[in-house]
Scaffold this motif. Sequence first.
Motif, mmCIF file in Angstrom:
data_model
loop_
_atom_site.group_PDB
_atom_site.id
_atom_site.type_symbol
_atom_site.label_atom_id
_atom_site.label_comp_id
_atom_site.label_asym_id
_atom_site.label_seq_id
_atom_site.Cartn_x
_atom_site.Cartn_y
_atom_site.Cartn_z
ATOM 1 N N LEU A 189 8.882 6.092 -12.001
ATOM 2 C CA LEU A 189 7.687 5.590 -12.657
ATOM 3 C C LEU A 189 7.778 4.103 -12.971
ATOM 4 N N LEU A 190 8.972 3.564 -13.055
ATOM 5 C CA LEU A 190 9.113 2.116 -13.248
ATOM 6 C C LEU A 190 8.617 1.356 -12.030
ATOM 7 N N GLY A 191 8.506 2.028 -10.905
ATOM 8 C CA GLY A 191 7.961 1.387 -9.711
ATOM 9 C C GLY A 191 6.515 0.967 -9.882
ATOM 10 N N TYR A 192 5.751 1.680 -10.713
ATOM 11 C CA TYR A 192 4.374 1.281 -10.963
ATOM 12 C C TYR A 192 4.314 -0.007 -11.782
ATOM 13 N N ILE A 193 5.267 -0.183 -12.670
ATOM 14 C CA ILE A 193 5.245 -1.341 -13.553
ATOM 15 C C ILE A 193 5.769 -2.577 -12.828
ATOM 16 N N PRO B 187 0.819 -1.218 0.000
ATOM 17 C CA PRO B 187 0.000 0.000 0.000
ATOM 18 C C PRO B 187 0.852 1.267 0.000
ATOM 19 N N TRP B 188 2.098 1.164 0.457
ATOM 20 C CA TRP B 188 2.973 2.330 0.450
ATOM 21 C C TRP B 188 3.409 2.700 -0.956
ATOM 22 N N LYS B 189 3.332 1.778 -1.868
ATOM 23 C CA LYS B 189 3.786 2.015 -3.236
ATOM 24 C C LYS B 189 3.049 3.192 -3.870
ATOM 25 N N PHE B 190 1.767 3.305 -3.583
ATOM 26 C CA PHE B 190 0.966 4.347 -4.219
ATOM 27 C C PHE B 190 1.138 5.704 -3.555
ATOM 28 N N PHE B 191 1.857 5.771 -2.447
ATOM 29 C CA PHE B 191 2.185 7.046 -1.822
ATOM 30 C C PHE B 191 3.626 7.443 -2.106
ATOM 31 N N LEU B 192 4.533 6.486 -2.026
ATOM 32 C CA LEU B 192 5.946 6.804 -2.120
ATOM 33 C C LEU B 192 6.405 7.098 -3.547
ATOM 34 N N ILE B 193 5.825 6.463 -4.536
ATOM 35 C CA ILE B 193 6.246 6.715 -5.913
ATOM 36 C C ILE B 193 5.895 8.136 -6.355
ATOM 37 N N PHE C 92 15.837 11.068 -16.011
ATOM 38 C CA PHE C 92 16.270 9.716 -15.627
ATOM 39 C C PHE C 92 15.669 9.329 -14.280
ATOM 40 N N GLY C 93 15.675 10.245 -13.323
ATOM 41 C CA GLY C 93 15.083 9.980 -12.017
ATOM 42 C C GLY C 93 13.583 9.729 -12.105
ATOM 43 N N LEU C 94 12.889 10.490 -12.956
ATOM 44 C CA LEU C 94 11.455 10.272 -13.131
ATOM 45 C C LEU C 94 11.161 8.911 -13.735
ATOM 46 N N GLY D 222 8.272 10.449 -4.543
ATOM 47 C CA GLY D 222 9.604 10.432 -5.148
ATOM 48 C C GLY D 222 9.657 11.217 -6.443
ATOM 49 N N CYS D 223 8.606 11.090 -7.263
ATOM 50 C CA CYS D 223 8.551 11.868 -8.512
ATOM 51 C C CYS D 223 8.525 13.364 -8.211
ATOM 52 N N GLY D 224 7.765 13.742 -7.190
ATOM 53 C CA GLY D 224 7.714 15.154 -6.813
ATOM 54 C C GLY D 224 9.062 15.658 -6.334
ATOM 55 N N LEU D 225 9.771 14.845 -5.543
ATOM 56 C CA LEU D 225 11.100 15.251 -5.088
ATOM 57 C C LEU D 225 12.073 15.411 -6.246
ATOM 58 N N VAL D 226 11.983 14.518 -7.213
ATOM 59 C CA VAL D 226 12.874 14.610 -8.375
ATOM 60 C C VAL D 226 12.614 15.892 -9.154
ATOM 61 N N VAL D 227 11.345 16.215 -9.365
ATOM 62 C CA VAL D 227 11.000 17.414 -10.136
ATOM 63 C C VAL D 227 11.394 18.682 -9.382
#
Length: 126
Positions: free
Chosen positions: A121-125, A56-62, A115-117, A65-70
């Motif tokens: 995003l590969l975490g969803y796959i 369940p953490w996957k849908f919060f942390l990904i 690259f970080g994004l 992480g994308c926001g931190l990268v941007v």
Amino acid sequence: MKKLTIAMFVMMVLSIVSYTVAQEAAPAPAAPAPAAAQEAAPAPAAEEAAAPAASPWKFFLIPFGCGLVVVGGGFGIGRIGAAAVDSMARQPESASAIQTAMILSAALVEGATLFGLVICLLGYIL
């Protein structure tokens, strides 16, 4: 400089330790069942039981992480632009060389951000 080296070493050790601690134990091989039990058990139920449950953490942390990268990429490009404008104001005769270096540096930061994004995003796959 010594503090930076120590901090980088500690972060490297923590990342390696966290990776090894996070590894799940491999499931034990199933004991062979009698032929009559194999025929009675449906095959799809066995496949569903073997599939790992999504965290369940996957849908919060990904997205976090994308926001931190941007935000990090935007902060880096903003610092490059501010330093370039400041340099051009101090030495207007070297504005073209500064602008070229600024565009190259901004492209490198944007490439690292992209690259970080992709990694996030590969975490969803996976």
